[in-house]
Design a protein around this motif. Structure first.
Motif, PDB file in Angstrom:
ATOM      1  N   LEU A 396       1.006  -1.118  -0.060  1.00  0.00           N
ATOM      2  CA  LEU A 396       0.070   0.016   0.052  1.00  0.00           C
ATOM      3  C   LEU A 396       0.812   1.280   0.012  1.00  0.00           C
ATOM      4  O   LEU A 396       1.906   1.399   0.641  1.00  0.00           O
ATOM      5  N   TYR A 397       0.365   2.394  -0.893  1.00  0.00           N
ATOM      6  CA  TYR A 397       0.969   3.472  -0.739  1.00  0.00           C
ATOM      7  C   TYR A 397       0.034   4.572   0.345  1.00  0.00           C
ATOM      8  O   TYR A 397      -0.883   4.846  -0.480  1.00  0.00           O
ATOM      9  N   ILE A 398       0.456   4.471   1.711  1.00  0.00           N
ATOM     10  CA  ILE A 398      -0.763   5.113   2.349  1.00  0.00           C
ATOM     11  C   ILE A 398      -0.707   6.607   2.309  1.00  0.00           C
ATOM     12  O   ILE A 398      -1.759   7.244   2.552  1.00  0.00           O
ATOM     13  N   HIS A 399       0.240   7.311   1.419  1.00  0.00           N
ATOM     14  CA  HIS A 399       0.340   8.639   1.317  1.00  0.00           C
ATOM     15  C   HIS A 399      -0.778   8.824   0.269  1.00  0.00           C
ATOM     16  O   HIS A 399      -1.331  10.255   0.179  1.00  0.00           O
ATOM     17  N   THR A 400      -1.218   8.068  -0.500  1.00  0.00           N
ATOM     18  CA  THR A 400      -2.530   8.040  -1.484  1.00  0.00           C
ATOM     19  C   THR A 400      -3.672   7.969  -0.916  1.00  0.00           C
ATOM     20  O   THR A 400      -4.912   7.921  -1.656  1.00  0.00           O
ATOM     21  N   LEU A 401      -3.773   7.809   0.352  1.00  0.00           N
ATOM     22  CA  LEU A 401      -5.149   7.427   0.781  1.00  0.00           C
ATOM     23  C   LEU A 401      -6.082   8.720   0.825  1.00  0.00           C
ATOM     24  O   LEU A 401      -5.525   9.905   1.370  1.00  0.00           O
ATOM     25  N   THR A 402      -7.126   8.692   0.392  1.00  0.00           N
ATOM     26  CA  THR A 402      -8.286   9.598   0.240  1.00  0.00           C
ATOM     27  C   THR A 402      -9.579   9.412   0.675  1.00  0.00           C
ATOM     28  O   THR A 402     -10.033   8.117   0.594  1.00  0.00           O
ATOM     29  N   VAL A 403     -10.289  10.080   1.441  1.00  0.00           N
ATOM     30  CA  VAL A 403     -11.449   9.845   1.765  1.00  0.00           C
ATOM     31  C   VAL A 403     -12.546  11.147   1.353  1.00  0.00           C
ATOM     32  O   VAL A 403     -12.210  12.382   1.905  1.00  0.00           O
ATOM     33  N   THR A 404     -13.464  10.816   0.647  1.00  0.00           N
ATOM     34  CA  THR A 404     -14.219  11.914  -0.040  1.00  0.00           C
ATOM     35  C   THR A 404     -15.669  11.461   0.156  1.00  0.00           C
ATOM     36  O   THR A 404     -16.176  10.141   0.153  1.00  0.00           O
ATOM     37  N   SER A 405     -16.325  12.537   0.493  1.00  0.00           N
ATOM     38  CA  SER A 405     -17.821  12.374   0.773  1.00  0.00           C
ATOM     39  C   SER A 405     -18.741  13.459  -0.073  1.00  0.00           C
ATOM     40  O   SER A 405     -18.233  14.741   0.268  1.00  0.00           O
ATOM     41  N   LYS A 406     -19.520  13.220  -1.085  1.00  0.00           N
ATOM     42  CA  LYS A 406     -20.233  14.239  -1.790  1.00  0.00           C
ATOM     43  C   LYS A 406     -19.278  15.307  -2.376  1.00  0.00           C
ATOM     44  O   LYS A 406     -19.446  16.458  -2.668  1.00  0.00           O
ATOM     45  N   GLY A 407     -18.109  14.620  -3.021  1.00  0.00           N
ATOM     46  CA  GLY A 407     -16.884  15.371  -3.776  1.00  0.00           C
ATOM     47  C   GLY A 407     -16.267  16.229  -2.889  1.00  0.00           C
ATOM     48  O   GLY A 407     -15.577  16.993  -3.382  1.00  0.00           O
ATOM     49  N   LYS A 408     -16.192  16.062  -1.643  1.00  0.00           N
ATOM     50  CA  LYS A 408     -15.340  16.948  -0.476  1.00  0.00           C
ATOM     51  C   LYS A 408     -14.488  15.969   0.231  1.00  0.00           C
ATOM     52  O   LYS A 408     -15.004  14.759   0.389  1.00  0.00           O
ATOM     53  N   ASP A 409     -13.302  16.418   0.371  1.00  0.00           N
ATOM     54  CA  ASP A 409     -12.687  15.600   1.275  1.00  0.00           C
ATOM     55  C   ASP A 409     -13.086  15.330   2.657  1.00  0.00           C
ATOM     56  O   ASP A 409     -13.684  16.351   3.196  1.00  0.00           O
ATOM     57  N   ASN A 410     -13.157  14.202   3.308  1.00  0.00           N
ATOM     58  CA  ASN A 410     -13.691  13.979   4.627  1.00  0.00           C
ATOM     59  C   ASN A 410     -12.532  13.569   5.560  1.00  0.00           C
ATOM     60  O   ASN A 410     -12.108  12.159   5.297  1.00  0.00           O
ATOM     61  N   LYS A 411     -11.944  14.406   6.412  1.00  0.00           N
ATOM     62  CA  LYS A 411     -10.796  14.089   7.028  1.00  0.00           C
ATOM     63  C   LYS A 411     -11.109  12.993   8.239  1.00  0.00           C
ATOM     64  O   LYS A 411     -12.043  13.343   9.296  1.00  0.00           O
ATOM     65  N   PRO A 412     -10.667  11.838   8.338  1.00  0.00           N
ATOM     66  CA  PRO A 412     -11.037  10.920   9.330  1.00  0.00           C
ATOM     67  C   PRO A 412     -10.459  11.567  10.851  1.00  0.00           C
ATOM     68  O   PRO A 412      -9.429  12.056  10.711  1.00  0.00           O
ATOM     69  N   SER A 413     -11.217  11.377  11.795  1.00  0.00           N
ATOM     70  CA  SER A 413     -10.865  11.671  13.197  1.00  0.00           C
ATOM     71  C   SER A 413     -10.028  10.786  13.738  1.00  0.00           C
ATOM     72  O   SER A 413      -9.239  11.322  14.832  1.00  0.00           O
ATOM     73  N   TYR A 414      -9.772   9.748  13.399  1.00  0.00           N
ATOM     74  CA  TYR A 414      -8.751   8.745  13.938  1.00  0.00           C
ATOM     75  C   TYR A 414      -8.229   7.886  12.973  1.00  0.00           C
ATOM     76  O   TYR A 414      -9.129   7.324  11.960  1.00  0.00           O
ATOM     77  N   ILE A 415      -6.920   7.621  12.826  1.00  0.00           N
ATOM     78  CA  ILE A 415      -6.272   6.744  11.993  1.00  0.00           C
ATOM     79  C   ILE A 415      -5.295   6.037  12.724  1.00  0.00           C
ATOM     80  O   ILE A 415      -4.562   6.557  13.368  1.00  0.00           O
ATOM     81  N   HIS A 416      -5.206   4.718  12.310  1.00  0.00           N
ATOM     82  CA  HIS A 416      -4.167   3.830  12.871  1.00  0.00           C
ATOM     83  C   HIS A 416      -3.883   2.925  11.824  1.00  0.00           C
ATOM     84  O   HIS A 416      -4.594   2.339  11.151  1.00  0.00           O
ATOM     85  N   TYR A 417      -2.642   3.152  11.368  1.00  0.00           N
ATOM     86  CA  TYR A 417      -1.711   2.172  10.478  1.00  0.00           C
ATOM     87  C   TYR A 417      -0.738   1.646  10.907  1.00  0.00           C
ATOM     88  O   TYR A 417       0.131   2.220  11.409  1.00  0.00           O
ATOM     89  N   GLN A 418      -0.606   0.445  10.500  1.00  0.00           N
ATOM     90  CA  GLN A 418       0.642  -0.573  10.672  1.00  0.00           C
ATOM     91  C   GLN A 418       1.080  -1.090   9.748  1.00  0.00           C
ATOM     92  O   GLN A 418       0.499  -1.920   8.905  1.00  0.00           O
ATOM     93  N   PRO A 419       2.103  -0.773   9.133  1.00  0.00           N
ATOM     94  CA  PRO A 419       2.677  -1.258   7.992  1.00  0.00           C
ATOM     95  C   PRO A 419       3.096  -2.635   7.776  1.00  0.00           C
ATOM     96  O   PRO A 419       3.342  -3.021   8.866  1.00  0.00           O
ATOM     97  N   SER A 420       3.060  -3.188   6.795  1.00  0.00           N
ATOM     98  CA  SER A 420       3.202  -4.559   6.754  1.00  0.00           C
ATOM     99  C   SER A 420       4.749  -4.752   6.524  1.00  0.00           C
ATOM    100  O   SER A 420       5.835  -4.032   6.497  1.00  0.00           O
ATOM    101  N   LYS A 421       5.088  -6.368   6.697  1.00  0.00           N
ATOM    102  CA  LYS A 421       6.765  -6.712   6.766  1.00  0.00           C
ATOM    103  C   LYS A 421       6.575  -7.837   5.690  1.00  0.00           C
ATOM    104  O   LYS A 421       5.629  -8.811   6.095  1.00  0.00           O
ATOM    105  N   ASP A 422       7.334  -7.949   4.754  1.00  0.00           N
ATOM    106  CA  ASP A 422       7.198  -9.020   3.902  1.00  0.00           C
ATOM    107  C   ASP A 422       7.409 -10.374   4.673  1.00  0.00           C
ATOM    108  O   ASP A 422       8.398 -10.714   5.312  1.00  0.00           O
ATOM    109  N   ARG A 423       6.346 -11.235   4.254  1.00  0.00           N
ATOM    110  CA  ARG A 423       6.219 -12.459   4.820  1.00  0.00           C
ATOM    111  C   ARG A 423       6.254 -12.591   6.195  1.00  0.00           C
ATOM    112  O   ARG A 423       6.443 -13.609   6.802  1.00  0.00           O
TER     113      ARG A 423
END
Length: 579
Positions: A396-423
């Motif tokens: 995943l390219y997490i910097h490309t994450l976008t959230v839109t509602s009715k054509g406008k950006d919808n900023k999440p109030s909470y984000i938790h991301y844990q990147p993967s490790k191969d295998r």
């Protein structure tokens, strides 16, 4: 509530005429009490399908958390009791599902589950090595349910930080003791249903479990079986706890495809069997028929028992059949419910929360994952908690994450991301998003496909690789006010998820699993290379080996027949023979 002591006492009272009183032994230590209930809910759907939901609840007044060794099992299955005690399990939820639940055509299910196998477990805080205990637990459950749960490892296991709160008692906030995993490609068949039915006190010999005929259940459009274990309060003051085992089975039958062609159904048409008795060990055995959407019907045999309950934010009306009453079966001692609809009028309550997911892009290098979340409420917005677990081979390219509602950006109030490790581990993405009223919220993230080792491909790599469903949890606004009267008797299927607010109810939605194609080598080329290499080696090495190991000898040529005859004649004439 029937306990083991009363059962023994009744048996002793029945044998007083033939057995001496001295043979009756009253145990000095009271055994834990247990109770078993069973229910079947039947709801005709607007699509013409029939939704049947079985629920079997076993309540056991014992406590595994205090380290007490329990050796007496009556209704609670011993195999699951030993699992709880050995692995220090606080809550266990496992489901096996074949098919996908069509929310917009069927409405919300009583207990949702994703396609394939799903397992999430809360461990007690006394567990020191959660990962090792989780690995051993999955192998044990794989043997109990005859499933491929042994394929659950660190590459498909996540530790959510906000989703999957405990459904039993206790306010647990330390998510280090929570593990969640899915196997979206798991196939559900008869070998999974048989051990599930053996966990019931009566098995499939009596009660509602008689209807669980495998050839009928697996011919349905949707089939899901689950086991939920959690601690619950024993009384309203919650001074002590009990263990609740809830076995559920949901199926959707398509009667139109089976050649019926009419809006009518019966137990025999659905299950090829009828009911003759309730489970003798059950304190409650009932059948609920949802008659809310179709008020005009003919129900045979008729019943005067009606019940109203608020289910998933809507007030429903049910016709109730109590199997513990002999009058329910009539003189023929067989119950075959038959209902004919006079009209197909009626509006289905459109689900307020709905979600979809798909993969976009072309080629075998990059792509996009699109998740659509629908809020159909006309004027109220509400937050949803989205959980995504993506395998490591989709980078995943997490910097490309976008959230839109009715054509406008919808900023999440909470984000938790844990990147993967191969295998080693997958991606984990959790976010809290506010859904505006009457809107579609789209979550998009780009990814790149990884090139696997040739030993990591499945036997059918061209079929594709499955990505588990997204999980969406939310408190959805209710259409009616919840009834706060706790003393009112409520059906089991309406009381599983806790309701903390009168104006909303908890709902969990699963999206479709994704099928992603990865760069796949031509596995016929290694075969050709192996054949060519073996041929060259055989010819070259064989010739060299013959030259090095073969022994050469000089042999005198034998004279010909004419030469031998000539020498004989020359000897007779006294002439020297030819050399």
């Amino acid at each position: 509530m029937p306990g083991s002591v009363s059962m023994f006492g009744d048996a002793a009272d029945g044998k007083q005429e033939t057995s001496p009183p001295q043979t009756v032994i009253t145990p000095s230590v009271p055994q834990p009490k247990d109770d078993f209930q069973e229910e079947l809910v039947i709801r005709p759907l607007h699509s013409g399908d029939i939704y049947a939901s079985f629920q079997f609840r076993t309540l056991w007044e014992t406590d595994f958390m205090r380290g007490n060794k329990v050796s007496h099992y009556r209704l609670f299955p011993k195999s699951l009791g030993q699992v709880i005690s050995k692995f220090s399990v606080r809550e266990l939820h496992i489901s096996f599902t074949q098919g996908y639940w069509r929310t917009m055509q069927w409405g919300q299910p009583f207990l949702p589950s994703p396609p394939g196998a799903e397992l999430w477990v809360w461990f007690q805080d006394t567990v020191t090595d959660v990962d090792a205990t989780w690995k051993e637990l999955t192998n044990v459950l794989s043997g109990i349910f005859c499933a491929s749960l042994n394929f659950i490892d660190s590459t498909n296991t996540v530790q959510p930080s906000a989703s999957f709160k405990p459904l039993g008692i206790g306010n647990v906030t330390d998510h280090r003791f929570l593990r969640y995993a899915t196997l979206p490609r798991e196939i559900v068949c008869t070998e999974n249903l048989t051990p599930w039915k053996k966990l019931l006190p009566c098995g499939s010999k009596a009660g509602l479990a008689v209807l669980l005929k495998s050839e009928k259940l697996f011919h349905s459009s949707f089939h899901s079986q689950a086991v939920h274990i959690r601690p619950v309060c024993r009384d309203w003051q919650c001074r002590s706890m009990s263990w609740e085992l809830r076995q559920t089975l949901n199926a959707v039958f398509d009667l139109h495809t089976s050649g019926q062609g009419k809006r009518e159904w019966s137990l025999f048409k659905m299950f090829s069997r009828t009911l003759t008795e309730a489970c003798p060990l059950a304190s409650s055995s009932k059948i609920y028929i949802d008659v809310t959407d179709n008020p005009e019907f003919d129900l045979s045999p008729a019943t005067s028992l009606l019940s109203q309950a608020v289910v998933l934010g809507d007030r429903r009306t049910f016709s109730v059949y109590d199997l513990t009453q002999q009058a329910t079966f009539g003189s023929v001692r067989s119950l075959n419910l038959l209902i004919r609809w006079k009209s197909s009028d009626g509006d289905m309550l459109r689900p307020l929360l709905h979600a979809e997911r798909y993969v976009a892009g072309y080629g075998l290098q990059a792509g996009e994952i699109h998740t659509l979340m629908y809020n159909h409420h006309p004027f109220r917005s509400f937050p949803v908690l989205l959980l995504d677990s993506v395998p490591w081979y989709l980078r995943l390219y997490i910097h490309t994450l976008t959230v839109t509602s009715k054509g406008k950006d919808n900023k999440p109030s909470y984000i938790h991301y844990q990147p993967s490790k191969d295998r080693v581990r997958p991606h984990l993405l959790e976010m809290l998003v506010q859904l505006p009223p009457n809107s579609v919220t789209e979550v998009t993230v780009q990814f790149e496909r990884a090139l696997l080792k040739w030993t990591e491909y499945t036997p059918d790599p061209n079929h594709g690789f499955y990505v588990g469903s997204s999980v969406i949890s939310s408190l959805v606004p209710s259409t009616v006010a919840m009834d706060t009267n706790s003393t009112q008797e409520m059906p089991l299927f309406s009381s599983f998820f806790p309701n903390k607010e009168e104006s909303s109810y908890f709902v969990r939605v699963y999206t479709e699993p994704l099928l992603v194609n990865l760069p796949t080598p031509d596995f016929s080329m290694p075969y050709n290379v192996i054949c060519l290499t073996c041929t060259v080696v055989a010819v070259g090495y064989g010739s060299l080996y013959n030259l090095l190991t073969r022994s050469f000898q000089i042999e005198e040529p034998n004279p010909g027949l004419a030469k031998r005859i000539a020498n004989v004649i020359r000897r007779m004439r006294g002439v020297p023979p030819l050399s």
